[in-house]
Design a protein around this motif. Structure first.
Motif, mmCIF file in Angstrom:
data_model
loop_
_atom_site.group_PDB
_atom_site.id
_atom_site.type_symbol
_atom_site.label_atom_id
_atom_site.label_comp_id
_atom_site.label_asym_id
_atom_site.label_seq_id
_atom_site.Cartn_x
_atom_site.Cartn_y
_atom_site.Cartn_z
ATOM 1 N N HIS A 195 1.642 14.262 -6.927
ATOM 2 C CA HIS A 195 2.650 15.277 -6.699
ATOM 3 C C HIS A 195 2.282 16.245 -5.751
ATOM 4 C CE1 HIS A 195 5.737 17.953 -8.287
ATOM 5 N NE2 HIS A 195 4.759 18.969 -8.335
ATOM 6 N N GLY A 196 0.817 16.498 -5.927
ATOM 7 C CA GLY A 196 0.405 17.485 -4.857
ATOM 8 C C GLY A 196 0.375 17.309 -3.229
ATOM 9 N N ALA A 197 0.261 15.893 -3.277
ATOM 10 C CA ALA A 197 0.366 15.479 -1.879
ATOM 11 C C ALA A 197 1.838 15.540 -1.404
ATOM 12 C CB ALA A 197 0.091 13.812 -1.598
ATOM 13 N N SER A 198 2.847 15.274 -2.080
ATOM 14 C CA SER A 198 4.210 15.175 -1.966
ATOM 15 C C SER A 198 4.856 16.634 -1.635
ATOM 16 C CB SER A 198 5.089 14.494 -3.009
ATOM 17 O OG SER A 198 6.474 14.260 -2.558
ATOM 18 N N THR A 199 4.460 17.446 -2.622
ATOM 19 C CA THR A 199 4.849 18.897 -2.285
ATOM 20 C C THR A 199 4.242 19.676 -1.550
ATOM 21 O OG1 THR A 199 3.556 19.732 -4.302
ATOM 22 C CG2 THR A 199 5.823 18.826 -5.057
ATOM 23 N N GLY A 200 3.052 19.176 -1.142
ATOM 24 C CA GLY A 200 2.317 19.890 -0.127
ATOM 25 C C GLY A 200 2.503 19.388 1.309
ATOM 26 N N HIS A 201 3.383 18.383 1.348
ATOM 27 C CA HIS A 201 3.823 18.009 2.771
ATOM 28 C C HIS A 201 4.812 18.991 3.311
ATOM 29 C CE1 HIS A 201 5.082 15.188 5.733
ATOM 30 N NE2 HIS A 201 6.318 15.460 5.643
ATOM 31 N N ASP A 202 4.451 19.136 4.755
ATOM 32 C CA ASP A 202 5.432 19.884 5.814
ATOM 33 C C ASP A 202 5.302 19.136 7.034
ATOM 34 O OD1 ASP A 202 6.758 21.374 7.061
ATOM 35 O OD2 ASP A 202 5.316 23.383 6.740
ATOM 36 N N GLY A 203 6.462 18.083 7.004
ATOM 37 C CA GLY A 203 6.753 17.474 8.269
ATOM 38 C C GLY A 203 7.597 18.103 9.145
ATOM 39 N N TRP A 204 7.864 19.436 9.243
ATOM 40 C CA TRP A 204 9.029 20.104 10.223
ATOM 41 C C TRP A 204 8.584 20.079 11.524
ATOM 42 C CZ3 TRP A 204 13.758 20.327 9.330
ATOM 43 C CH2 TRP A 204 14.522 21.177 10.360
ATOM 44 N N ASP A 205 7.183 20.326 11.731
ATOM 45 C CA ASP A 205 6.843 20.351 13.063
ATOM 46 C C ASP A 205 6.453 18.982 13.627
ATOM 47 O OD1 ASP A 205 7.139 23.004 13.431
ATOM 48 O OD2 ASP A 205 4.959 23.474 12.687
ATOM 49 N N LEU A 206 6.226 17.902 12.842
ATOM 50 C CA LEU A 206 5.833 16.614 12.947
ATOM 51 C C LEU A 206 7.113 15.869 13.492
ATOM 52 C CD1 LEU A 206 3.500 15.596 10.292
ATOM 53 C CD2 LEU A 206 3.018 16.217 12.483
ATOM 54 N N LEU A 207 8.239 16.124 12.939
ATOM 55 C CA LEU A 207 9.487 15.040 13.131
ATOM 56 C C LEU A 207 9.902 15.374 14.774
ATOM 57 C CD1 LEU A 207 11.526 16.226 10.058
ATOM 58 C CD2 LEU A 207 10.365 14.166 10.294
ATOM 59 N N PRO A 208 9.893 16.193 15.309
ATOM 60 C CA PRO A 208 10.128 16.181 16.630
ATOM 61 C C PRO A 208 9.324 15.386 17.727
ATOM 62 C CG PRO A 208 10.335 18.413 16.169
ATOM 63 C CD PRO A 208 9.572 17.566 14.954
ATOM 64 N N LEU A 209 8.140 14.876 17.281
ATOM 65 C CA LEU A 209 6.983 14.089 17.611
ATOM 66 C C LEU A 209 7.246 12.569 17.498
ATOM 67 C CD1 LEU A 209 3.637 16.194 16.908
ATOM 68 C CD2 LEU A 209 5.348 16.582 18.740
ATOM 69 N N VAL A 210 8.106 12.148 16.467
ATOM 70 C CA VAL A 210 8.182 10.871 16.399
ATOM 71 C C VAL A 210 9.013 10.409 17.508
ATOM 72 C CG1 VAL A 210 9.555 9.380 14.812
ATOM 73 C CG2 VAL A 210 8.322 10.985 13.951
ATOM 74 N N ARG A 211 8.551 9.231 18.220
ATOM 75 C CA ARG A 211 9.268 8.375 19.422
ATOM 76 C C ARG A 211 9.649 7.105 18.966
ATOM 77 N NH1 ARG A 211 9.204 12.764 20.607
ATOM 78 N NH2 ARG A 211 8.077 13.941 22.208
ATOM 79 N N ALA A 212 9.476 6.796 17.727
ATOM 80 C CA ALA A 212 10.042 5.426 17.179
ATOM 81 C C ALA A 212 11.461 5.594 16.946
ATOM 82 C CB ALA A 212 9.291 4.917 16.104
ATOM 83 N N ARG A 213 12.276 4.634 17.295
ATOM 84 C CA ARG A 213 13.592 4.771 16.875
ATOM 85 C C ARG A 213 13.714 4.568 15.380
ATOM 86 N NH1 ARG A 213 17.948 0.204 18.767
ATOM 87 N NH2 ARG A 213 19.139 1.149 17.228
ATOM 88 N N THR A 214 14.590 5.488 14.842
ATOM 89 C CA THR A 214 14.356 5.921 13.422
ATOM 90 C C THR A 214 15.717 5.589 12.859
ATOM 91 O OG1 THR A 214 12.733 7.290 13.953
ATOM 92 C CG2 THR A 214 13.946 7.478 11.674
ATOM 93 N N LEU A 215 15.640 4.921 11.471
ATOM 94 C CA LEU A 215 16.719 5.017 10.613
ATOM 95 C C LEU A 215 16.545 5.699 9.324
ATOM 96 C CD1 LEU A 215 19.623 3.714 9.835
ATOM 97 C CD2 LEU A 215 18.155 1.833 8.638
ATOM 98 N N VAL A 216 17.601 6.699 9.052
ATOM 99 C CA VAL A 216 17.483 7.541 7.984
ATOM 100 C C VAL A 216 18.448 7.012 6.860
ATOM 101 C CG1 VAL A 216 17.430 9.955 6.938
ATOM 102 C CG2 VAL A 216 16.367 9.481 9.338
ATOM 103 N N VAL A 217 17.836 6.730 5.560
ATOM 104 C CA VAL A 217 18.864 6.255 4.599
ATOM 105 C C VAL A 217 18.722 6.866 3.433
ATOM 106 C CG1 VAL A 217 19.693 3.894 3.414
ATOM 107 C CG2 VAL A 217 18.571 3.892 5.571
#
Length: 269
Positions: A195-217
């Motif tokens: 729970h701490g790992a999930s609630t402590g996650h902040d990916g906002w600044d990471l998402l623009p760094l993703v270069r892979a083709r991505t499918l969001v479901v």
């Protein structure tokens, strides 16, 4: 049912770390391009195995997150993070001799996949982010009653309420054994660390760094992780497409497995 034999590998990932010796297990099935599957918060590997079985023509690697399934680990005072879980996944890939893989992350596993794709882009071919959010201040939160359900998920009433967040009641009634796989696993200490790992996650600044083709479901009726989070992710990742499944709740990977297998299989192909 899968026809390919499954091999379980167990990899030492942190033999002298602050949390003591840790081994991470992974179930490997099939042949072909590698698909790494990352399960959700406190969920065992069986929650990823159903979708994996529906995707032939791939080598499916289902990771047992620390403290779940056959993976060991007792969280220390610092707890666990999605960054740590992503590093564990890389160690598993290294042990299998896999330089680059498709990655499917479900729920908290989607948060882990965000870290992996942003910080080790050379390891990720195509990326599927399912029923997940960006975390941090940008996350669209669940309702208060959902939060209360999560806090009491260990009680019989809490488990039933949690099941209703994952699946429609009629589907759960027809598939009780499958629905039961999505109950929280691990000791209370492990569940708190997840729970701490999930609630402590902040990916906002990471998402623009993703270069892979991505499918969001995402499920259109997901109250555990509101579907507005899927739009946030899809708008933030440079090469992302979004699919929202009408009538689906958080556990769409099982209740809508046939449809999802077609989507994911076609995307990875």
């Amino acid at each position: 049912m899968p026809t390919d034999p499954t091999e379980r590998v167990v990899v030492p990932v942190d033999p002298a770390g602050a949390d003591g010796p840790v081994e991470v297990a992974a179930d490997v099935t099939g042949t072909g391009p590698v698909l790494l599957l990352l399960a959700g918060q406190s969920l065992g590997p069986a929650t990823a195995a159903g979708l994996a079985d529906a995707l032939p023509g791939l080598t499916r690697v289902v990771v047992h997150t620390r403290g779940t399934g056959a993976s060991t680990g007792v969280p220390g005072p610092a707890g666990w993070t999605t960054t740590l879980f992503a590093a564990d996944a890389v160690v598993v890939l290294d042990a299998l001799g896999v330089a680059r893989a498709h990655v499917h992350g479900f729920s908290m596993g989607g948060r882990v996949a965000q870290v992996l794709a942003a910080r080790a882009p050379e390891r990720v071919d195509r990326l599927v982010l399912g029923a997940t959010g960006p975390g941090g201040a940008q996350e669209v939160p669940c309702d208060d009653d959902v939060s209360r359900t999560l806090r009491h998920a260990g009680s019989p009433a809490g488990r039933q309420a949690l099941a209703d967040l994952f699946f429609t009641p009629a589907w759960s009634a027809r598939n009780p054994e499958v629905a039961a796989r999505f109950a929280p696993t691990g000791t209370p200490r492990v569940r708190r660390a997840h729970h701490g790992a999930s609630t402590g996650h902040d990916g906002w600044d990471l998402l623009p760094l993703v270069r892979a083709r991505t499918l969001v479901v995402h499920g259109g009726d997901d109250r555990l992780t509101p579907p507005a989070n899927a739009r946030l992710i899809a708008d933030r990742v440079p090469a992302a497409e979004l699919v929202v499944l009408d009538g689906a709740r958080h556990g769409y990977v099982e209740e809508f497995r046939t449809q999802v297998a077609g989507l994911v299989g076609g995307f990875l192909a």
